[in-house]
Design a protein around this motif. Structure first.
Motif, short mmCIF file in Angstrom:
data_model
loop_
_atom_site.label_atom_id
_atom_site.label_comp_id
_atom_site.label_asym_id
_atom_site.label_seq_id
_atom_site.Cartn_x
_atom_site.Cartn_y
_atom_site.Cartn_z
N SER A 105 6.08 -27.44 -1.94
CA SER A 105 7.23 -27.69 -1.08
C SER A 105 8.45 -27.98 -1.94
O SER A 105 8.34 -28.51 -3.05
N VAL A 106 9.62 -27.60 -1.46
CA VAL A 106 10.87 -27.82 -2.17
C VAL A 106 11.91 -28.31 -1.18
O VAL A 106 11.84 -28.01 0.01
N PRO A 107 12.88 -29.10 -1.64
CA PRO A 107 13.95 -29.51 -0.73
C PRO A 107 14.88 -28.34 -0.44
O PRO A 107 15.19 -27.54 -1.31
N VAL A 108 15.30 -28.21 0.80
CA VAL A 108 16.23 -27.15 1.20
C VAL A 108 17.45 -27.79 1.83
O VAL A 108 17.32 -28.62 2.74
N PRO A 109 18.67 -27.48 1.33
CA PRO A 109 19.88 -28.09 1.88
C PRO A 109 19.96 -27.88 3.39
O PRO A 109 19.66 -26.80 3.91
N GLY A 110 20.39 -28.91 4.11
CA GLY A 110 20.60 -28.81 5.54
C GLY A 110 19.35 -29.01 6.37
O GLY A 110 19.40 -29.05 7.59
N ARG A 111 18.18 -29.19 5.71
CA ARG A 111 16.93 -29.40 6.46
C ARG A 111 16.50 -30.86 6.31
O ARG A 111 16.80 -31.53 5.34
N ARG A 112 15.75 -31.31 7.30
CA ARG A 112 15.38 -32.71 7.34
C ARG A 112 14.33 -33.08 6.30
O ARG A 112 14.23 -34.21 5.88
N ARG A 113 13.51 -32.15 5.90
CA ARG A 113 12.47 -32.46 4.94
C ARG A 113 12.14 -31.19 4.16
O ARG A 113 12.50 -30.08 4.57
N PRO A 114 11.45 -31.32 3.02
CA PRO A 114 11.13 -30.14 2.23
C PRO A 114 10.31 -29.14 3.03
O PRO A 114 9.47 -29.51 3.85
N LEU A 115 10.58 -27.86 2.79
CA LEU A 115 9.83 -26.81 3.45
C LEU A 115 8.61 -26.44 2.62
O LEU A 115 8.57 -26.64 1.41
N ASN B 84 13.08 -16.45 2.71
CA ASN B 84 12.76 -16.95 1.38
C ASN B 84 11.29 -17.27 1.20
O ASN B 84 10.87 -17.69 0.11
N GLY B 85 10.52 -17.12 2.26
CA GLY B 85 9.08 -17.35 2.14
C GLY B 85 8.63 -18.75 2.47
O GLY B 85 7.52 -19.14 2.08
N TYR B 86 9.45 -19.51 3.21
CA TYR B 86 9.08 -20.89 3.57
C TYR B 86 8.80 -20.99 5.07
O TYR B 86 9.47 -20.35 5.89
N ILE B 87 7.83 -21.82 5.42
CA ILE B 87 7.51 -22.07 6.82
C ILE B 87 8.60 -22.93 7.44
O ILE B 87 8.92 -24.01 6.93
N VAL B 88 9.18 -22.47 8.56
CA VAL B 88 10.26 -23.21 9.18
C VAL B 88 9.90 -23.73 10.57
O VAL B 88 10.59 -24.62 11.10
N ALA B 89 8.83 -23.22 11.18
CA ALA B 89 8.44 -23.72 12.50
C ALA B 89 7.01 -23.31 12.81
O ALA B 89 6.50 -22.32 12.27
N GLN B 90 6.37 -24.11 13.66
CA GLN B 90 5.01 -23.82 14.11
C GLN B 90 4.91 -24.15 15.60
O GLN B 90 5.48 -25.14 16.07
N TYR B 91 4.17 -23.32 16.34
CA TYR B 91 4.00 -23.51 17.78
C TYR B 91 2.55 -23.25 18.14
O TYR B 91 1.91 -22.37 17.57
N SER B 92 2.05 -24.01 19.11
CA SER B 92 0.70 -23.78 19.64
C SER B 92 0.81 -23.41 21.11
O SER B 92 1.67 -23.93 21.82
N GLY B 93 -0.07 -22.52 21.55
CA GLY B 93 -0.09 -22.16 22.95
C GLY B 93 0.94 -21.10 23.29
O GLY B 93 1.40 -20.35 22.43
N GLU B 94 1.30 -21.08 24.56
CA GLU B 94 2.23 -20.06 25.05
C GLU B 94 3.49 -20.71 25.60
O GLU B 94 3.60 -21.93 25.68
#
Length: 604
Positions: free
Chosen positions: A3-13, A130-140
């Motif tokens: 994981s790395v810090p990304v400007p403007g994001r709340r936590r490292p991606l 850039n190859g970083y996970i930005v969101a995850q969802y379960s279900g529909e």
């Protein structure tokens, strides 16, 4: 994962792990790595073809693919639940059957599933250019959330120069033309048969030889259109029932069709071929919609003076009164699982086949690999134990095993034939002896059947044909028993914190103006797995107490959240329902986790 810090994001991606599996489908034979998708957004859809929620998501993703096609690549990761779903030929057939319009990674050993820490079917993971996970969802129900997030991220990456638009890597498979394409159910007419031809989005009338096509009702193209046989359109019709003559004379239609992906019931007047919509709008039912909207009706049967509906999408049985036009819930709570008892308290799991027999309505409850019945006293189970146990075993019904059956038919002697779909077999249950035996094996995904004289006419869905089996047939099956290969989560005994993570989509918020916007329902199989924490509440964090002597079991977690437009200027904000049911297999161990986090919707 790094994981790395990304400007403007709340936590490292988190860097997206590599995509590993057995083979790639819909790519013309080419294999891909995670690096091949750099420069575009990548949406991974972890699915399995038995799962009704996964099939709903396939339909939800179609407009997303159209809207963001040059900036977004969708890749399905097929992660099997049942043994049959781990077979490569079965995955290929399913990809064609459900018209999956993007590349699919076949992941039979759940390698990529585990690397992405998926815990539910379906799970969606969005990876940025850039190859970083930005969101995850379960279900529909996450189409709006994905649309809103992509509408923000795409301009950001375009301005930063990290977005490279391009064409889709999808290569359509070549299908051999056949008269029937993934047929689902069959019913008998006076001198022939009617088949729900799901893959051809139509209803086909066959001659008495069960081969010759007499006519096709529907254009063969996916759609939702009423009219004559040459203009009507269906979308993956799966079930159908011929009404009694006196009922048909009064209603003006002879056949009721479960038009599954249109979430509708359609009526057919056989003489004219005219198709009319009886109930349904083309929209999928969500909580609060009432009963004028359906959710993946999979089969229908005439019983007790009404049309009974296997409402696979919400794990219930509904009824339709052809005279009043009223549709209502008849049984089930929408919770997925196996629970007998009163109609309004029973749990079902993707009921997919119905057959009426006097005082009983028989049903194939596919996700729990069960044969069950309904009568005046309530819901009862003849064969089956739960969500994760399946196999092929004859003998005492209490010990017998099925694998994702989709169809049932009542035989002249009162026994019940079971289209044991994922075992490629037809089984027979005898209520008088409470035993199960195998009638035939080696079939290609049998999904329905009808009695014709001294034979059983069976729909071999994956072979695109109907096959005759003598009623007295018997076969020796290679028996096996197994459980879903999804690894159980190790939990500690005693106090465990359950948290369901939900982040509203951009521009929306949880809105309690009209009542609670979240709901969390927790239960367990067996019941004694949970000493405390079972029940219903609005808080998405729950204290559980796990019994140290339970050993193992399944936590059933059902959650829903409603997010609405976050704007004071909007008098009537648009709201969206997000929901998911988890069946989490757990093992109680001394070193197990004391926290269980499940992500419904989370921007990283």
């Amino acid at each position: 994962m790094t994981s790395v810090p990304v400007p403007g994001r709340r936590r490292p991606l988190v860097r997206a792990p590599e995509l590993r599996g057995r083979t790639w489908l819909n790519t013309g034979g080419r294999a891909y790595s995670i690096a091949d998708f750099r420069g575009r957004h990548l949406l991974l859809d972890f699915w399995t073809f038995c799962c009704i929620n996964c099939l709903h998501v396939l339909d939800e993703l179609r407009p997303l693919e159209d809207k963001y096609g040059d900036a977004l690549v969708i890749v399905g990761v097929h992660s099997p639940k049942f043994a049959h779903e781990g077979e490569e030929a079965a995955v290929r057939a399913a990809v064609e059957r459900y018209e999956v319009g993007h590349p699919v990674l076949d992941d039979p050993e759940l390698v990529t599933w585990q690397n992405y820490t998926a815990r539910a079917w379906p799970t969606l993971v969005l990876v940025d250019p850039n190859g970083y996970i930005v969101a995850q969802y379960s279900g529909e129900g996450h189409l709006h959330a994905l649309d809103a997030l992509l509408s923000e991220l795409i301009p950001e990456h375009e301005a930063a120069g990290t977005l490279t638009r391009g064409t889709s890597p999808y290569v359509a498979p070549v299908a051999e033309p056949t008269d029937l394409r993934f047929p689902a159910k069959v019913v008998a007419l006076d001198n022939g048969f009617l088949v729900a031809d799901a893959g051809n989005h139509s209803i086909v009338e066959l001659a008495a030889d069960a081969t010759t096509v007499v006519r096709r009702i529907g254009t063969g193209e996916r759609g939702f259109v009423d009219g004559g046989a040459s203009e009507a359109r269906f979308s993956e019709p799966n079930g159908l029932v011929v009404l009694p003559d006196d009922i048909a004379a009064r209603t003006g239609y002879d056949v009721v069709v479960a038009d599954t992906v249109n979430h509708a019931l359609r009526g057919i007047h056989l003489q004219s071929g005219e198709v009319t919509t009886l109930v349904g709008t083309g929209k999928q039912w969500m909580d609060g919609d009432g009963t004028d909207v359906l959710s993946s009706p999979w089969d229908v049967a005439w019983w007790g003076g009404k049309v009974w509906i296997a409402m696979a999408g919400v794990h219930q049985l509904w009824t339709f009164d052809p005279f009043s036009g009223v549709t209502e819930v008849a049984a089930g709570t929408t919770n997925e699982g196996l629970k007998d008892g009163a109609l309004d308290e029973a749990w079902f799991a993707q009921t997919s086949g119905l057959a009426a027999d006097g005082e009983r309505l028989w049903l194939a409850d596919s996700e729990i690999s069960a044969l069950r019945w309904v009568d005046e006293a309530g819901v009862h189970t003849a064969v089956g134990t739960g969500l994760f146990d399946f196999g092929l075993r004859d003998g005492k019904a209490s010990e017998a095993l099925l694998q994702h059956p989709l169809g049932v038919a009542v035989l002249p002697d009162g026994s019940v034939a079971i289209a044991d779909t994922y075992n490629g077999a037809v089984r027979r249950y005898d209520p008088s002896t409470e035993t199960v035996e195998t009638m035939a094996t080696g079939l290609a995904e049998p999904s329905g059947a009808v009695v014709v004289g001294n034979e059983l006419l069976v729909v071999e869905s994956a072979a695109h044909r109907l096959t005759r089996i003598p009623l007295g047939a018997s076969a020796v099956a290679d028996e096996f028993s197994t459980r879903t290969q999804r690894p159980p989560m190790e939990l500690a005994a005693g106090e465990v914190t359950l948290e369901v993570v939900f982040t509203p989509p951009p521009g929306q918020k949880l809105d309690d103006r009209y009542g609670p916007s979240t709901r969390l329902l927790v239960s367990a199989t067996p019941d004694n797995l949970l000493r405390e924490g079972a029940g219903d509440s609005t808080d998405l964090v729950r204290r559980l107490v796990i019994d140290p002597h339970a050993g193992s079991g399944v936590l059933h977690v059902a959650v829903q959240a409603v997010s609405c437009d976050d704007s004071a200027e909007v008098e009537f904000p648009a709201c969206h329902m997000h929901r998911q049911d988890w069946g989490v297999p757990v093992t109680v161990t001394p070193g197990g986790a004391n926290r269980l986090e499940l992500v419904l919707s989370g921007a990283k």
